[in-house]
Design an enzyme around this catalytic site. Structure first.
Site, PDB file in Angstrom:
ATOM      1  N   HIS A 160       0.885  -1.168   0.000  1.00  0.00           N
ATOM      2  CA  HIS A 160       0.000   0.000   0.000  1.00  0.00           C
ATOM      3  C   HIS A 160       0.922   1.217   0.000  1.00  0.00           C
ATOM      4  CE1 HIS A 160      -2.424  -2.957   2.337  1.00  0.00           C
ATOM      5  NE2 HIS A 160      -3.463  -2.414   1.769  1.00  0.00           N
TER       6      HIS A 160
ATOM      7  N   ASP B 122       2.332   1.882   3.323  1.00  0.00           N
ATOM      8  CA  ASP B 122       3.321   0.930   3.853  1.00  0.00           C
ATOM      9  C   ASP B 122       4.714   1.423   3.489  1.00  0.00           C
ATOM     10  OD1 ASP B 122       1.114  -0.674   4.341  1.00  0.00           O
ATOM     11  OD2 ASP B 122       1.421  -1.876   2.536  1.00  0.00           O
TER      12      ASP B 122
END
Ligand code: XLS
Ligand code: NI
Ligand code: NI
Length: 444
Positions: free
Chosen positions: A103, A106
């Site tokens: 993501h 992340d």
């Protein structure tokens, strides 16, 4: 940063075969072994997921983090993200994983403003690009985290507040650019908070229309900047929302067709989401495959005694065989692969445990691949199945299949039939055949 900074006790995971007792070796995953025209690595296209492995700290609703990963030991969020990236690539290399997934959040921390968030992401993307070049590890898919920040508590693309919808668009805009820059093969939308809790405050039709529109805009921008892979929707029936709009494969397929998105979007089917929807993983895969929309999978498993997304590493070889029968029957993966959307338990606190979880999962699918290929090559199941439908292959059955009989003609055909003798469905026989190949370890 040294290539050995975070996992100094592990030099690399290699294939040692089923007799090995080394917990840090593959027992079945032999990456370069050729089977059914490809290497095992090419068939399975394993990806490590960034969030569970490098961002999660083992916290749960009842307790704080337990994992204390060494790469988190930096006070500045951007420094932490850089350390995380080093740890992740050290891990991918040592494990021998060909792909990873992330993501946006992340990879890089959210900033105070949209511009700051974009800049953070660009900084990390350029570092990730260097790491990819140095290691040969590739990006299977990128996605935008449109569910963690409190602004998304009422949804992202389906939020009742247009400003939030626009904010979600900004995030997808940047995450698409990151994915294209890193050569990602797919871009995923998991509708984390795209759903609702009560109809009393929800205009469902408007929210779904907005969702369809939003995804169309994402597709247009992605194609404009050169993204040639698959956009993927990841169905899930619940959690965090009570009613999630992408409930399961069938619901999502209907949605994609309704909004004219089925040429660019396919499905990313997750095992644990299938079981949460009261389906089997294989059922969801087959539903997607039959619609021509099977894109990729999130491999994990739930727990049969409770009802949430426990995201455990997949170890059930029977499930692996069943799912690979569908995947191989569909021609294998094109842009997609097997992403381990799985996390070690919060009391598995040794760094080695992260390797061990992945090793078990990779061995499970490698074993499943052998068995599924042997089953397909023997036609043992396919023969029984096609035999069940033989009445559609000739005569009036074939006419019906071709659409050339009306209801009255069917009635007339039935009226002339002698008594119908029912035939066995042979379920136990087929289950025994699957076991027979499992007993043999797939070796014909
Ligand atoms: C959560 C989802 C999520 C997606 C990516 O349940 O599985 O991890 O795979 O957003
Ligand atoms: Ni997932
Ligand atoms: Ni999930």
């Amino acid at each position: 940063m040294s290539k050995n900074a975070y996992f100094p006790n592990v030099s690399g995971i290699s294939y040692e075969g089923p007799q090995s007792d080394n917990p840090l070796a593959f027992k079945y995953y032999d990456a370069n072994r050729r089977i059914a025209g490809k290497t095992v690595k090419e068939h399975l296209r394993f990806a490590v997921c960034y969030w569970h492995s490098f961002c999660a700290n083992g916290s749960d609703p009842f307790g704080s983090g337990t994992l204390n990963h060494p790469w988190e030991a930096a006070s500045n969020p951007l420094d932490r993200a850089k350390r995380r990236l080093d740890a992740a690539f050290e891990f991918f290399g040592k494990l021998g994983a060909p792909y990873y997934c992330f993501h946006d959040r992340d990879l890089a921390p959210e900033g105070e403003t949209v511009k700051e968030s974009e800049a953070n992401l660009r900084t990390l993307v350029s570092l990730a690009k260097e790491q990819q070049k140095a290691t040969g590890v590739k990006l299977l898919w990128g996605t935008a985290n449109l569910f963690s920040h409190p602004r998304y508590m009422n949804g992202a693309a389906t939020n009742p507040d247009f400003r939030v919808v626009a904010h979600a668009a900004a995030q997808v805009h940047a995450a698409l650019e990151a994915t294209v820059e890193l050569g990602g093969s797919c871009f995923v939308f998991w509708g984390g908070r795209e759903g609702y809790s009560t109809l009393l405050n929800t205009d469902m039709k408007r929210e779904l229309d907005n969702f369809g529109k939003f995804l169309g805009l994402a597709r247009d921008y992605g194609r404009k900047i050169g993204f040639q892979g698959d956009f993927l929707i990841e169905p899930k029936p619940m959690e965090p929302s009570k009613h999630q709009y992408d409930f399961d494969a069938a619901t999502t397929i209907g949605f994609l067709r309704h909004y004219g998105l089925d040429q660019d979007f396919k499905l990313n089917i997750e095992a644990n989401h299938a079981t949460l929807a009261n389906h089997t993983f294989a059922h969801e895969l087959q539903t997607a495959a039959d619609a021509g929309l099977l894109g990729s999978i999130d491999a994990n498993r739930g727990d049969s005694q409770n009802g949430w997304d426990t995201d455990q590493f997949p170890t059930n070889i029977y499930d692996a065989v069943e799912s690979l029968l569908v995947i191989l029957g569909n021609g294998g993966f094109k842009h997609g692969g097997i992403n381990f959307d799985a996390k070690v338990r919060r009391n598995s606190i040794d760094l080695d445990d992260l390797f061990i979880g992945h090793i078990g999962a990779m061995d499970t699918f490698a074993y499943g691949l052998e068995v599924a290929v042997a089953l397909i090559e023997s036609s043992a199941i396919a023969k029984v199945r096609s035999e069940r439908y033989r009445s559609f292959a000739q005569g009036a059955g074939l006419d019906f299949t071709r659409g050339s009989l009306n209801l009255t003609q069917l009635r007339d055909y039935a009226a002339d039939l002698p008594a119908i003798k029912a035939e066995s469905g042979k379920q136990e026989l087929l289950e025994n055949i699957v076991n027979q190949y499992l007993f043999r370890g797939g070796k014909g």
